[in-house]
Design a protein around this motif. Structure first.
Motif, short mmCIF file in Angstrom:
data_model
loop_
_atom_site.label_atom_id
_atom_site.label_comp_id
_atom_site.label_asym_id
_atom_site.label_seq_id
_atom_site.Cartn_x
_atom_site.Cartn_y
_atom_site.Cartn_z
N ARG A 144 0.85 -1.20 0.00
CA ARG A 144 0.00 0.00 0.00
C ARG A 144 0.88 1.24 0.00
O ARG A 144 1.74 1.42 0.86
N ASN A 145 0.65 2.13 -0.95
CA ASN A 145 1.53 3.27 -1.14
C ASN A 145 0.95 4.58 -0.60
O ASN A 145 1.70 5.46 -0.20
N ARG A 146 -0.34 4.74 -0.57
CA ARG A 146 -0.96 6.01 -0.21
C ARG A 146 -1.60 5.93 1.16
O ARG A 146 -2.31 4.97 1.48
N TRP A 147 -1.36 6.98 1.98
CA TRP A 147 -1.87 7.04 3.34
C TRP A 147 -2.42 8.44 3.61
O TRP A 147 -1.91 9.43 3.07
N SER A 148 -3.42 8.51 4.49
CA SER A 148 -3.97 9.81 4.84
C SER A 148 -3.06 10.57 5.78
O SER A 148 -3.05 11.81 5.80
N SER A 149 -2.28 9.83 6.60
CA SER A 149 -1.38 10.46 7.57
C SER A 149 -0.43 9.41 8.14
O SER A 149 -0.72 8.20 8.07
N GLY A 183 0.28 16.04 -2.28
CA GLY A 183 -1.03 16.66 -2.29
C GLY A 183 -1.65 16.60 -0.90
O GLY A 183 -1.00 16.98 0.10
N ASP A 184 -2.86 16.11 -0.81
CA ASP A 184 -3.55 16.00 0.48
C ASP A 184 -3.25 14.69 1.19
O ASP A 184 -3.78 14.44 2.28
N GLU A 185 -2.43 13.84 0.58
CA GLU A 185 -2.11 12.54 1.15
C GLU A 185 -0.61 12.39 1.31
O GLU A 185 0.15 13.34 1.16
#
Length: 286
Positions: A144-149, A183-185
């Motif tokens: 998994r590459n993208r995280w919210s924080s 960006g936002d992530e």
């Protein structure tokens, strides 16, 4: 550690090098595949006030992300180049997993800089295991590459193997500094395609460091996980990839078996800090 890294140009990339001022002997840290220099922060805090250098390997952390594949010995050449640029001498090299392999290559290429090595379950296979790169893509490519924080990553990993055995502070640093804003992530600071490609090259014939091992004439401590072993590095992340006979292949090698998995610095940072502190005492009394 410094708030921002020093950037050192090496063979077409920019390497991020984190430092702490202090006395000699300096300690140079090299991390594992998919990790980053700030995973060592807690261990660094436990050490005496010595100079510390920790490198984000190419493709990791805040260093340049070159297109894969990246030959394994390139990481060693990078470490040697950083040591040469910084002008360090008689340092203690500490490397985990791929970082241990890199230190062996670096110390053989630039022996003036190194006084002693501590290899934490290094990915150095038996000689006969270097039969060629893997043909199948490594599963790290699907990470998994993208995280919210970073906090979301911490919460996701906290109770999942193998992270559930990690020291909480080390896990926090792994997540906090292992993500970059996008960006936002946030995205992984070692892109999955790079991590997977590195694992795929681990048993390539040109990854074999046997000649570098033979060339080293400094003390080398091999801290080996007393867990099941594998000649298939990266497939079982908790098993030891280290040649059981590795210590005997160095002219001044010694082995220490420990009751941890492959993730020794993550599970037992206090133990690792004490091994380094003992090496510091040895270098100062030499």
């Amino acid at each position: 550690m410094t708030a921002d890294p020093r950037c050192i140009q090496v063979e077409g990339v920019e390497l991020a090098v984190w430092e702490r001022a202090g006395s000699d002997p300096a300690v140079l840290f090299c991390h594992a595949t998919g990790f980053h220099a700030r995973c060592w922060d807690y261990i660094v805090e436990l050490l005496p006030a010595v100079r510390v250098v920790a490198i984000d390997m190419r493709g990791h952390g805040r260093s340049t992300k070159p297109a894969p594949p990246i030959p394994w010995k390139q990481f060693g050449r990078d470490v040697a180049a950083v040591a040469r640029e910084l002008g360090v001498r008689d340092l203690i090299g500490v490397g985990h997993s791929m970082g241990g392999h890199s230190l062996v290559v670096a110390a053989a290429q630039y022996p003036e800089a190194f006084g002693e090595l501590i290899l934490l379950d290094p990915v150095i296979l038996p000689r006969g295991a270097y039969i060629g790169p893997y043909e199948e893509p490594h599963y790290a490519r699907k990470r998994r590459n993208r995280w919210s924080s970073p906090q979301a990553m911490i919460e996701r990993f906290r109770e999942r193997a193998p992270f559930d055995k990690w020291n909480a502070r080390v896990l926090n640093d792994y997540c906090e500094y292992g993500l970059l804003p996008d960006g936002d992530e946030f995205v992984l600071a070692c892109p999955p395609e790079i991590e997977g490609a590195i694992y795929e090259q681990s048993r390539a014939r040109e990854s074999d460091p046997s000649q570098e091992i033979a060339d080293l004439a400094i003390p080398v401590e091999v801290v080996r996980a007393n867990a099941k072993t594998t000649d298939d590095p990266g497939r079982d992340m908790t098993a030891s990839p280290t040649d059981p006979a590795l210590a005997s292949r160095f002219t001044q090698g010694r082995e220490l078996l420990v009751p941890f998995t492959h993730f020794i610095p993550m599970e037992a940072p206090e133990f690792v800090a004490e091994r380094i502190a003992e090496a510091i005492r040895r270098r100062r009394s030499a």
